[in-house]
Structure formats: structure tokens, C-alpha cells
Design an enzyme around this catalytic site. Structure first.
Site, mmCIF file in Angstrom:
data_model
loop_
_atom_site.group_PDB
_atom_site.id
_atom_site.type_symbol
_atom_site.label_atom_id
_atom_site.label_comp_id
_atom_site.label_asym_id
_atom_site.label_seq_id
_atom_site.Cartn_x
_atom_site.Cartn_y
_atom_site.Cartn_z
ATOM 1 N N ARG A 121 0.801 -1.219 0.000
ATOM 2 C CA ARG A 121 0.000 0.000 0.000
ATOM 3 C C ARG A 121 0.830 1.263 0.000
ATOM 4 O O ARG A 121 0.636 2.138 -0.821
ATOM 5 C CB ARG A 121 -0.835 0.072 1.280
ATOM 6 C CG ARG A 121 -2.292 -0.028 1.124
ATOM 7 C CD ARG A 121 -2.818 -0.585 2.403
ATOM 8 N NE ARG A 121 -1.972 -1.693 2.811
ATOM 9 C CZ ARG A 121 -2.096 -2.917 2.346
ATOM 10 N NH1 ARG A 121 -3.044 -3.214 1.511
ATOM 11 N NH2 ARG A 121 -1.281 -3.879 2.720
ATOM 12 N N THR A 122 1.729 1.364 0.947
ATOM 13 C CA THR A 122 2.373 2.662 1.133
ATOM 14 C C THR A 122 3.180 3.034 -0.110
ATOM 15 O O THR A 122 3.082 4.135 -0.617
ATOM 16 C CB THR A 122 3.248 2.646 2.399
ATOM 17 O OG1 THR A 122 2.422 2.237 3.483
ATOM 18 C CG2 THR A 122 3.817 4.009 2.698
ATOM 19 N N LYS B 164 25.328 -3.874 -0.358
ATOM 20 C CA LYS B 164 26.798 -3.791 -0.465
ATOM 21 C C LYS B 164 27.391 -3.039 0.715
ATOM 22 O O LYS B 164 28.592 -2.814 0.776
ATOM 23 C CB LYS B 164 27.185 -3.045 -1.751
ATOM 24 C CG LYS B 164 26.694 -3.677 -3.026
ATOM 25 C CD LYS B 164 27.183 -2.828 -4.203
ATOM 26 C CE LYS B 164 26.590 -3.283 -5.515
ATOM 27 N NZ LYS B 164 26.834 -2.296 -6.574
ATOM 28 N N ARG C 61 11.148 4.015 3.595
ATOM 29 C CA ARG C 61 10.747 3.068 4.653
ATOM 30 C C ARG C 61 11.969 2.271 5.038
ATOM 31 O O ARG C 61 12.733 1.819 4.176
ATOM 32 C CB ARG C 61 9.664 2.130 4.139
ATOM 33 C CG ARG C 61 9.440 0.959 5.085
ATOM 34 C CD ARG C 61 8.216 0.193 4.755
ATOM 35 N NE ARG C 61 7.023 0.957 5.045
ATOM 36 C CZ ARG C 61 5.792 0.444 5.051
ATOM 37 N NH1 ARG C 61 5.611 -0.821 4.785
ATOM 38 N NH2 ARG C 61 4.753 1.204 5.326
#
Ligand code: NCD
Length: 306
Positions: free
Chosen positions: A51-52, A80, A101
Site C-alpha cells: 500500500r504505502t 553492499k 521506509r
């Protein structure tokens, strides 16, 4: 330049303006269809999301802008060993605004300190999720017609649920708000929310274990998923995961106007039979999320549409 790390980064007046803008976008989408022509949003998602991330991308596309980004840490240079500070410096060369996020609390904040573009916290660990809160507030205001004088039940994983922490933070600023915090003993709200947010603002709240006890008095029930990914062991998660299941029978205990919200994804905590109930607002909430993010992007980019 402004970033959004917590709902408290916006004053109540700014929040109201943002919600007015979101409601105008809802009514007149065509007016905003080219507002972000030539602008680019980067979505930097180090943790899973449906959703976000898609809501941010849809929001930018609805405004005529473009998007780029990654949807897991494995597919970025984080694998990395690159730091978020370096990543954001690089991304600042490619985009005008970014949503991040991250599983670690505070990572978007670290990014914002070195960024030359606005950074939006799209969820940091078990901490905050301010754009879900904008979504929740817009849903409440649009469907209830007010933000004050509400008895709100928050149910489920109140310990790890970042959407709950952000929502409480935002709502304590309105008058006549009362919370009923419904959770098993192990998943109660963190002390900093209870002491520094609720008690410090003298907001009335009760903590209960049984959902049935709270249902009759609620204007709004905010259900949440038990946050599997934040548990230290599988056994505890399995014991907690089906602690609450909102079904048709339980909905009969609630008033005719009680709204049911859920940030989604749902696991078992709301039976699918409840989806047909007119009080179930969690899919409408997703649509409000797009309008809220469109309004936020315009606000942080300083774009005014006449
Ligand atoms: C929430 C989140 O990521 O914190 N989901 C979302 O953004 N709508 C809630 C959750 O994952 O349970």
C-alpha cells in the site's frame, strides 16, 4: 525545505489545510493532474510494502509526476554496505522528493539531515508512520465529519504497531478524545507513549484486554495486525497472532455508527465477513491514503494549484 518524520512536524492548522487540500483533490482530480509535471518522486523501501509504496507512486503519477526507486534492501546498494546518508545524497541528484521506509527506527531522520530534497518517513521500524496517520485522520474527518469528541479503540499490537504510535501522537492534540487501548499484556503501548504522550497531555485512556468490553462505547475501532517481523521469537508471535478476531458477532456489540479502520495488511484480525458491514471503512481508507499523499507531496514541494 521541510521533511515529514512524525505527524507532529505539522501543526494542527497545517494538518487541517492539508486535509482540506486532500478533500479538494478528491472532488476535482483533473485540476491537479499536471501539478507535478516534470517532478520526480523516489521511493526508497528497505522493508516490504504494498500500500504505502504504491500509494505514493499512484499519488505522484496522479499529479503528473514520475517515480523511481527500489522496493527491498536486497535490490539496493544497502546490500553492499552503503549507508542511508550516502544513498540519499545520491538519490537527491535523481529526484525532487523521496519517501523512505526502513526497518531501523530513525533511519529516515538520518537521511533527512544530509538530504537536499524533502524526505518523508514512510515507516521506520516500530517507531512512526506519519503518512498512515494523515490517511487515518483524513478518513476519520471525511467519514465522521469531525476530529474531536471521539472515543477511539486501538486494538492489537500496540507495542510494535508504528501506525498506532503516530496516530496517538496526532490525536492527542484534538479536544474530547478518549482512548481505549485494547491489547494483550505483552503488547501494551510502550511506556513513552503512555507517559510522555497520553499522560503528559492529560488525555483520558483505559487499557483493557477484552475487545468485547470496549466495543459498545466506541466511535471508532482501529484494528492492527500483530507485527510478526518485530518479534524476537516465532513462539511468542504464534501465541499472540490470533488473540483478536473481529467478526460479525462482535460487530453486533458495537453502535450503528462505529467505524472500523485498519492500516492493512490484514491477517486474521478481521474476519472477511465484516467487509460487507457498512461500518467497515478499511478499504475506503486506502483511497483516502492516495489523496492524503497527493496533498503532502504538493505541500512539501511548495506547489500551489489555483
Ligand atoms: C502498516 C505498516 O507498515 O506499519 N502498513 C501500512 O503501511 N499500511 C501496518 C502493518 O504493516 O501492519
Amino acid at each position: 525545505m521541510r521533511h515529514l518524520m512524525s505527524p507532529l512536524d505539522l501543526s494542527v492548522e497545517e494538518l487541517d489545510q492539508l486535509m482540506d487540500l486532500a478533500n479538494d483533490i478528491e472532488k476535482n482530480p483533473a485540476k491537479y493532474a499536471h501539478a507535478c509535471d516534470g517532478k520526480r518522486l523516489a521511493t526508497l523501501f528497505y522493508e516490504p510494502s504494498t500500500r504505502t509504496r504504491l500509494s505514493f507512486e499512484a499519488a505522484m503519477m496522479n499529479l503528473g509526476g514520475t517515480v523511481l526507486g527500489f522496493s527491498s534492501a536486497d535490490s539496493s546498494s544497502a546490500s553492499k554496505g552503503e549507508s542511508v546518508s550516502d544513498t540519499i545524497r545520491v538519490v537527491s541528484c535523481f529526484a525532487d522528493i523521496c519517501a523512505m521506509r526502513h526497518p531501523k527506527e530513525g533511519a529516515p531522520m538520518v537521511a533527512s539531515m544530509v538530504s537536499s530534497i524533502p524526505v518523508i518517513n514512510a515507516g521506520d521500524g516500530g517507531h512512526q508512520h506519519p503518512t498512515q496517520t494523515l490517511t487515518d485522520l483524513l478518513t476519520i474527518r471525511s467519514l465522521k465529519g469531525r476530529m474531536d469528541h471521539l472515543t477511539i479503540g486501538l486494538c492489537g499490537d500496540l507495542k510494535f504497531g508504528r501506525t498506532v504510535h503516530s496516530l496517538i501522537n496526532a490525536l492527542v492534540r484534538y479536544t474530547g478524545i478518549k482512548f481505549i487501548l485494547i491489547s494483550p499484556e505483552e503488547l501494551r503501548v510502550p511506556d513513552y507513549i503512555r507517559d510522555d504522550v497520553l499522560r503528559a497531555n492529560q488525555v483520558p485512556f483505559e487499557e483493557v484486554i477484552k475487545l468485547e468490553d470496549a466495543l459498545p462505547s466506541l466511535d471508532l475501532l482501529y484494528m492492527t495486525r500483530v507485527q510478526k517481523e518485530r518479534f524476537f521469537n516465532e513462539e511468542d508471535y504464534v501465541r499472540m497472532k490470533d488473540f483478536y478476531i473481529l467478526d460479525k458477532a462482535k460487530m453486533e456489540l458495537a453502535g450503528p455508527d462505529m467505524l472500523v479502520l485498519h492500516p492493512l495488511p490484514r491477517v486474521n484480525e478481521i474476519a472477511v465477513e465484516v467487509d460487507q458491514d457498512p461500518r467497515a471503512a478499511y478499504f475506503k481508507q486506502v483511497q483516502y491514503g492516495v489523496y492524503a499523499r497527493m496533498a503532502l507531496i504538493l505541500t512539501l514541494l511548495g506547489i500551489e494549484v489555483k
